[in-house]
Scaffold this motif. Structure first.
Motif, PDB file in Angstrom:
ATOM      1  N   PHE A   1       0.861  -1.181   0.000  1.00 40.58           N
ATOM      2  CA  PHE A   1       0.000   0.000   0.000  1.00 40.58           C
ATOM      3  C   PHE A   1       0.896   1.230   0.000  1.00 40.58           C
ATOM      4  N   PHE A   2       0.612   2.171  -0.901  1.00 46.58           N
ATOM      5  CA  PHE A   2       1.516   3.302  -1.079  1.00 46.58           C
ATOM      6  C   PHE A   2       0.780   4.500  -1.673  1.00 46.58           C
ATOM      7  N   THR A   3       1.467   5.619  -1.728  1.00 47.97           N
ATOM      8  CA  THR A   3       1.077   6.748  -2.565  1.00 47.97           C
ATOM      9  C   THR A   3       2.292   7.029  -3.444  1.00 47.97           C
ATOM     10  N   PRO A   4       2.101   7.678  -4.585  1.00 47.47           N
ATOM     11  CA  PRO A   4       3.271   8.000  -5.409  1.00 47.47           C
ATOM     12  C   PRO A   4       4.320   8.835  -4.661  1.00 47.47           C
ATOM     13  N   ASP A   5       3.906   9.607  -3.665  1.00 52.89           N
ATOM     14  CA  ASP A   5       4.847  10.404  -2.870  1.00 52.89           C
ATOM     15  C   ASP A   5       5.481   9.622  -1.726  1.00 52.89           C
ATOM     16  N   HIS A   6       4.843   8.532  -1.314  1.00 55.31           N
ATOM     17  CA  HIS A   6       5.342   7.734  -0.199  1.00 55.31           C
ATOM     18  C   HIS A   6       5.369   6.265  -0.605  1.00 55.31           C
ATOM     19  N   GLY A   7       6.492   5.834  -1.138  1.00 54.61           N
ATOM     20  CA  GLY A   7       6.612   4.433  -1.515  1.00 54.61           C
ATOM     21  C   GLY A   7       7.484   4.179  -2.729  1.00 54.61           C
ATOM     22  N   ARG A   8       8.060   5.213  -3.283  1.00 55.46           N
ATOM     23  CA  ARG A   8       8.854   5.042  -4.504  1.00 55.46           C
ATOM     24  C   ARG A   8      10.026   4.075  -4.309  1.00 55.46           C
ATOM     25  N   GLU A   9      10.805   4.274  -3.254  1.00 55.09           N
ATOM     26  CA  GLU A   9      11.980   3.417  -3.021  1.00 55.09           C
ATOM     27  C   GLU A   9      11.567   1.958  -2.824  1.00 55.09           C
ATOM     28  N   LEU A  10      10.538   1.738  -2.045  1.00 49.49           N
ATOM     29  CA  LEU A  10      10.081   0.371  -1.816  1.00 49.49           C
ATOM     30  C   LEU A  10       9.492  -0.228  -3.096  1.00 49.49           C
ATOM     31  N   ALA A  11       8.794   0.576  -3.889  1.00 54.17           N
ATOM     32  CA  ALA A  11       8.253   0.096  -5.163  1.00 54.17           C
ATOM     33  C   ALA A  11       9.380  -0.391  -6.069  1.00 54.17           C
ATOM     34  N   GLU A  12      10.498   0.319  -6.063  1.00 52.49           N
ATOM     35  CA  GLU A  12      11.654  -0.093  -6.862  1.00 52.49           C
ATOM     36  C   GLU A  12      12.239  -1.403  -6.343  1.00 52.49           C
ATOM     37  N   ARG A  13      12.343  -1.538  -5.039  1.00 50.82           N
ATOM     38  CA  ARG A  13      12.870  -2.785  -4.454  1.00 50.82           C
ATOM     39  C   ARG A  13      11.941  -3.958  -4.758  1.00 50.82           C
ATOM     40  N   LEU A  14      10.665  -3.721  -4.662  1.00 46.04           N
ATOM     41  CA  LEU A  14       9.699  -4.790  -4.948  1.00 46.04           C
ATOM     42  C   LEU A  14       9.766  -5.202  -6.414  1.00 46.04           C
TER      43      LEU A  14
END
Length: 144
Positions: free
Chosen positions: A63-76
């Motif tokens: 669960f994320f927002t484009p402003d909060h989660g970019r780094e984790l989205a890349e790792r995933l």
């Protein structure tokens, strides 16, 4: 750097990020995960139960927002399909913003817009902070 070394580095980094991204109010460890069906930003039907039946195990619900989660989205993105399956649920953003986010990061996993029908807060929240990750096994058990 070899593939195995990259996967180990990705897994270690992912574990550290996931520990940091845990929030209060989530379903308890050992609880059965609520299932849902939704259309992702690429107009693909996504069923949580269907995805849980596929390999690899576990599934990471992100669960994320484009402003909060970019780094984790890349790792995933690095572990999707090798160490885990990933379904991302974008909160506080419309489908177009989420599609642009997914394209910008070259995300291949499902990205779903939260909606009144999905109601992620009711199923998996409330979310006190973002991003949040929840690990779910193939038998629908929440690991956290």
């Amino acid at each position: 750097m070899g593939m195995n070394a990259r996967l180990r580095r990705s897994a270690a980094g992912l574990a550290a990020l996931l520990i940091a991204a845990t929030a209060w109010g989530q379903p308890d460890r050992g609880a059965e995960a609520p299932v849902f069906r939704a259309i992702d930003v690429r107009n693909q039907l996504v069923g949580l139960a269907d995805e849980l039946a596929k390999e690899p195990d576990p599934l990471v619900l992100f669960f994320f927002t484009p402003d909060h989660g970019r780094e984790l989205a890349e790792r995933l993105r690095e572990v999707h399909g090798t160490l885990a399956k990933v379904i991302a649920v974008g909160l506080k953003a419309d489908a177009e913003a989420l599609r642009a986010f997914a394209e910008d990061l070259r995300i291949s996993y499902y990205v779903i817009e939260n909606s009144p029908e999905l109601n992620a807060d009711a199923l998996y929240g409330p979310f006190q902070m973002l991003p949040v990750t929840i690990f779910i096994t193939s038998d629908k058990t929440i690991l956290k």
